[in-house]
Scaffold this active site. Structure first.
Site, short mmCIF file in Angstrom:
data_model
loop_
_atom_site.label_atom_id
_atom_site.label_comp_id
_atom_site.label_asym_id
_atom_site.label_seq_id
_atom_site.Cartn_x
_atom_site.Cartn_y
_atom_site.Cartn_z
N ARG A 88 -3.21 8.84 -11.50
CA ARG A 88 -1.66 8.96 -11.65
C ARG A 88 -1.45 9.76 -12.96
O ARG A 88 0.01 9.96 -13.17
CB ARG A 88 -1.15 7.62 -11.85
CG ARG A 88 -0.33 7.14 -10.68
CD ARG A 88 0.04 5.61 -10.90
NE ARG A 88 1.28 5.20 -10.13
CZ ARG A 88 1.17 4.31 -9.26
NH1 ARG A 88 -0.29 3.88 -8.65
NH2 ARG A 88 2.04 3.95 -8.45
N ARG A 127 11.10 -2.42 2.04
CA ARG A 127 9.69 -2.90 2.13
C ARG A 127 9.60 -4.59 1.75
O ARG A 127 10.32 -4.94 0.84
CB ARG A 127 8.78 -2.11 1.19
CG ARG A 127 7.33 -2.45 1.00
CD ARG A 127 6.40 -1.18 1.03
NE ARG A 127 6.45 -0.96 -0.67
CZ ARG A 127 5.57 -0.28 -0.74
NH1 ARG A 127 4.85 0.80 -0.46
NH2 ARG A 127 5.41 0.00 -2.45
#
Ligand code: AMP
Length: 214
Positions: A88, A127
């Site tokens: 990342r 979600r």
């Protein structure tokens, strides 16, 4: 086989990685799932990671590298792995390059999942995740609802909205992605393993990626 999945939070890295892991018989390695497991178990790593995760920031590179080194050295990774949510940052990508060399892997694919920002926001706020640390199945209240509201189809545990999926934290995660992770696209673009695919329909995305890997 070594595959990296790139993409913003909500791009579908988890869903697509799980499907590819099944297809190729190699593990999906999600640093987010590993860290959430550490937080739940109350380990020292979990304690250090929690505040970064709750605010939508990144866990320090050295902690992530320790965890990924241990995970990739395990027996089930001998044939390969799919990295979901790692690397990342550029330092993580540099360190991964060294680690892959040590383990004898070259990158087969660096897949960039492309999704418009308004779709990311909608996906992240709708979600729901299974609260059972051993399951962590993911649902979407609009596009993939569970059979019984609030209950995991797979293990029967309660579904929850992750602490880092409130609107404010999501905005921060997207900003952190733009600053720290988006530059990885330029980092990998010159590699023959790099390609981008749209991720609006999971079946089509998995087909695209498998075709590229043939
Ligand atoms: P994810 O489930 O991949 O969205 O990850 C959830 C959170 O875990 C992120 O918002 C970060 O705080 C942390 N995290 C996961 N993977 C990494 C990574 N490779 N580097 C730094 N922090 C990470």
């Amino acid at each position: 086989m070594a595959i990296i999945m790139l993409g913003a939070p909500g791009a579908g890295k988890g869903t697509i990685s799980t499907r590819l892991a099944e297809a190729y018989g190699i593990p999906q390695i999600s640093t987010g799932d590993i860290l959430r497991g550490e937080v739940q178990s109350g380990s020292e790593l979990g304690k250090q990671a929690k505040s970064h995760m709750d605010s939508g920031g990144l866990v320090p590179d050295d902690l992530i590298m320790d965890c990924i080194r241990v995970r990739l050295s395990r027996e089930d990774c001998r044939k390969g792995f799919i990295l979901d949510g790692f690397p990342r940052t550029i330092p993580q990508a540099d360190a991964l390059g060294g680690l892959l060399g040590e383990l004898g892997f070259t990158l087969d694919a660096v897949v960039n999942l492309e999704v418009p920002e308004e779709v990311l926001m909608r996906r992240l706020t709708s979600r729901r995740t299974c609260s059972n640390a051993a399951c962590q199945a993911i649902y979407n209240i609009h596009t993939k609802p569970p059979k019984a509201e609030g209950v995991c189809d797979l293990c029967g545990s309660t579904l929850v909205q992750r602490a880092d999926e409130t609107e404010e934290v999501i905005k921060n995660r997207l900003a952190v992605y733009a600053k720290n992770t988006f530059p990885l696209i330029d980092y990998y673009k010159a590699s023959p393993a790099y390609f981008a695919v749209p991720c609006l329909d999971a079946d089509a995305t998995v087909r695209d990626i498998r075709a590229r890997l043939e």
